[in-house]
Design a protein around this motif. Structure first.
Motif, short mmCIF file in Angstrom:
data_model
loop_
_atom_site.label_atom_id
_atom_site.label_comp_id
_atom_site.label_asym_id
_atom_site.label_seq_id
_atom_site.Cartn_x
_atom_site.Cartn_y
_atom_site.Cartn_z
N ILE A 12 0.85 -1.21 0.00
CA ILE A 12 0.00 0.00 0.00
C ILE A 12 0.88 1.25 0.00
CG2 ILE A 12 -2.05 -1.03 1.05
CD1 ILE A 12 -1.11 0.13 3.75
N CYS A 82 -4.94 -5.91 -7.00
CA CYS A 82 -5.58 -4.61 -7.20
C CYS A 82 -4.48 -3.55 -7.19
CB CYS A 82 -6.65 -4.37 -6.12
SG CYS A 82 -6.05 -4.52 -4.45
N ALA A 84 -3.51 -1.47 -4.97
CA ALA A 84 -2.72 -1.49 -3.73
C ALA A 84 -3.49 -2.25 -2.67
CB ALA A 84 -2.48 -0.06 -3.25
N GLY A 85 -2.78 -3.05 -1.91
CA GLY A 85 -3.41 -3.76 -0.79
C GLY A 85 -4.07 -5.06 -1.21
N THR A 86 -5.12 -5.41 -0.49
CA THR A 86 -5.76 -6.72 -0.64
C THR A 86 -6.97 -6.64 -1.58
OG1 THR A 86 -5.03 -7.28 1.59
CG2 THR A 86 -6.81 -8.62 0.67
N ILE A 89 -11.14 -5.99 -0.85
CA ILE A 89 -11.39 -5.08 0.28
C ILE A 89 -11.51 -3.66 -0.29
CG2 ILE A 89 -10.58 -4.28 2.55
CD1 ILE A 89 -11.17 -7.33 2.35
N ALA A 115 -4.82 -1.60 4.13
CA ALA A 115 -4.76 -0.32 4.86
C ALA A 115 -5.60 -0.36 6.14
CB ALA A 115 -5.22 0.81 3.93
N ALA A 116 -6.79 -0.99 6.06
CA ALA A 116 -7.67 -1.02 7.23
C ALA A 116 -6.99 -1.73 8.41
CB ALA A 116 -8.97 -1.74 6.87
N PHE A 135 -16.02 3.00 2.38
CA PHE A 135 -16.22 4.44 2.14
C PHE A 135 -17.62 4.85 2.57
CE2 PHE A 135 -12.82 3.40 -0.84
CZ PHE A 135 -11.98 4.51 -0.72
N TYR A 160 -12.61 4.11 5.04
CA TYR A 160 -11.68 4.68 4.07
C TYR A 160 -12.27 6.04 3.68
CZ TYR A 160 -9.23 0.21 3.36
OH TYR A 160 -8.48 -0.92 3.53
N ALA A 186 -5.25 7.65 10.19
CA ALA A 186 -4.02 7.00 9.73
C ALA A 186 -3.80 7.40 8.28
CB ALA A 186 -4.13 5.49 9.86
N GLU A 188 -1.29 8.02 4.80
CA GLU A 188 -0.08 7.67 4.06
C GLU A 188 0.70 6.52 4.72
OE1 GLU A 188 -0.70 8.94 1.11
OE2 GLU A 188 1.27 9.87 0.87
N LYS A 191 4.31 4.99 4.01
CA LYS A 191 4.97 5.92 3.09
C LYS A 191 5.75 6.98 3.89
CE LYS A 191 1.01 5.60 0.07
NZ LYS A 191 0.11 6.35 -0.79
N ILE A 219 -6.09 8.02 3.29
CA ILE A 219 -6.50 8.14 4.70
C ILE A 219 -7.43 7.00 5.16
CG2 ILE A 219 -7.78 9.61 6.33
CD1 ILE A 219 -6.94 11.99 4.48
N VAL A 220 -7.14 6.50 6.35
CA VAL A 220 -8.08 5.61 7.04
C VAL A 220 -8.52 6.35 8.29
CG1 VAL A 220 -8.44 3.36 8.12
CG2 VAL A 220 -6.80 3.57 6.23
N1 SAM Z 1 -7.74 -2.91 -1.16
C1 SAM Z 1 -7.10 -1.83 -0.44
C2 SAM Z 1 -6.64 -2.33 0.94
O1 SAM Z 1 -6.47 -3.52 1.10
O2 SAM Z 1 -6.42 -1.51 1.82
C3 SAM Z 1 -8.03 -0.62 -0.33
C4 SAM Z 1 -8.37 0.00 -1.65
S1 SAM Z 1 -9.45 1.38 -1.57
C5 SAM Z 1 -9.88 1.57 -3.25
C6 SAM Z 1 -8.35 2.73 -1.39
C7 SAM Z 1 -8.45 3.39 -0.01
O3 SAM Z 1 -7.68 2.64 0.93
C8 SAM Z 1 -7.86 4.79 0.04
O4 SAM Z 1 -8.79 5.76 -0.39
C9 SAM Z 1 -7.51 4.94 1.51
O5 SAM Z 1 -8.68 5.26 2.24
C10 SAM Z 1 -7.08 3.50 1.85
N2 SAM Z 1 -5.62 3.38 1.70
C11 SAM Z 1 -4.94 2.72 0.74
N3 SAM Z 1 -3.61 2.84 0.92
C12 SAM Z 1 -3.45 3.59 2.04
C13 SAM Z 1 -2.31 4.07 2.75
N4 SAM Z 1 -1.08 3.82 2.34
N5 SAM Z 1 -2.51 4.82 3.87
C14 SAM Z 1 -3.76 5.09 4.29
N6 SAM Z 1 -4.87 4.67 3.65
C15 SAM Z 1 -4.71 3.93 2.55
#
Ligand code: SAM
Length: 279
Positions: A12, A82, A84-86, A89, A115-116, A135, A160, A186, A188, A191, A219-220
């Motif tokens: 992420i 995807c 970024a991340g999982t 989700i 991120a969550a 969201f 989110y 929370a 970035e 990062k 942002i979370v």
């Molecule tokens: N599938 C992803 C996950 O596993 O976290 C989430 C995807 S969702 C489309 C994107 C949202 O995740 C962002 O708008 C933000 O709220 C959150 N997010 C993703 N990367 C993040 C990070 N590095 N720091 C904080 N929030 C993040």
């Protein structure tokens, strides 16, 4: 590789968070289904992985999912990632998972960043029970309605939020739940400008309004559980509510008292329920 859909988490922010198993899986499958092939192409390039990419995103049809599932049934290993991340989700994934399961094929998670969960693990709010809310609605009215519905949650809530809406969302939270509810922010995660802050809703709002950098990036937002004391109604209000509920449906009584007391009608309705249950 065994034919299956491999649901692979990617970083992420910090590319070092790609696991060894994720790397091996992405290098070993026949094809990688990705939300944005250009974006994911950069990650693969960085990792020296040359597996072909194909687009699979939110608007992909059921036919696309069936097609991919068909390839797995024919003996291929397919990975889903995807941006970024999982996957799945707040991202595409679950429809494809269901299509693959529907054809009797295996689905294998390759877990990693989310991120969550990263936010929850470092925010300092209770984690024994939490609810992922994704969201909030973008339109103010719908967002406020949803916040009211969640006002009396007894678990930590994880949202989110887009940076350009964070101030407005925090304002709605403060307005509807009061400035003193514990929450966390929370930003970035993983990062360079990672910021994790636990404070009251009022303090978080003031910080976001004071420093525009706090409304940048990803942002979370986390909301602590309703404090135990405010789960109980004041005795006078409880008696009034019970009296009203003898003359009208419970929902109407809760709604009417809500406009008088300012308390969320759901909290009043639920308190009526729990009082009745204990009688
Ligand atoms: N599938 C992803 C996950 O596993 O976290 C989430 C995807 S969702 C489309 C994107 C949202 O995740 C962002 O708008 C933000 O709220 C959150 N997010 C993703 N990367 C993040 C990070 N590095 N720091 C904080 N929030 C993040």
């Amino acid at each position: 590789m065994e034919p299956a859909l491999y649901v692979v988490a990617t970083p992420i922010g910090n590319l070092a968070d790609l696991s060894q198993r994720a790397r091996e899986t992405l290098a070993g499958v026949a094809v990688i289904a990705a939300e944005d092939t250009r974006h994911s192409g950069q990650l693969l390039k960085h990792e020296g992985i040359s597996t072909p990419l194909m687009a699979y995103h939110e608007h992909s049809s059921a036919v696309a999912a069936d097609k991919l599932a068909g390839r797995i049934r024919a003996g291929e290993a397919v990975a889903l990632i995807c941006d970024a991340g999982t996957p799945s989700i707040s991202d595409p994934g679950y429809r494809l998972v269901r299509a693959v399961q529907g054809l009797g094929c295996a689905v294998v998670p390759v877990p990693g960043a989310c991120a969550a969960i990263a936010a929850l693990s470092a925010a300092g709010l209770p984690t024994d029970r939490f609810s992922f809310e994704g969201f909030l609605p973008q339109r103010r009215e719908a967002r406020r309605k949803r916040i009211e519905e969640l006002a009396t949650a007894t678990a930590t809530l994880v949202f989110y939020e887009a940076p350009h809406r964070i101030a407005a969302t925090l304002e709605d939270f403060v307005d509807l739940l009061g400035p003193d509810r514990e929450a966390a922010f929370a930003r970035e995660l993983t990062k360079r400008f990672e910021t994790i802050r636990r404070a009251t809703l009022g303090e978080l709002l003031a910080e976001v309004l004071e420093d525009e950098n706090q409304a940048r990036g990803e942002i979370v937002l986390l909301l602590g559980p309703t404090p135990k004391e405010s789960q109980q109604l004041e005795p006078k209000l409880r008696v009034l509510l019970q009296g009203m509920a003898e003359h009208m449906p419970a929902r109407s009584a809760a709604k009417l008292l809500s406009s008088y007391s300012g308390l969320p009608s759901r909290q009043l309705y639920e308190s009526l329920h729990s009082t009745r249950g204990s009688e």
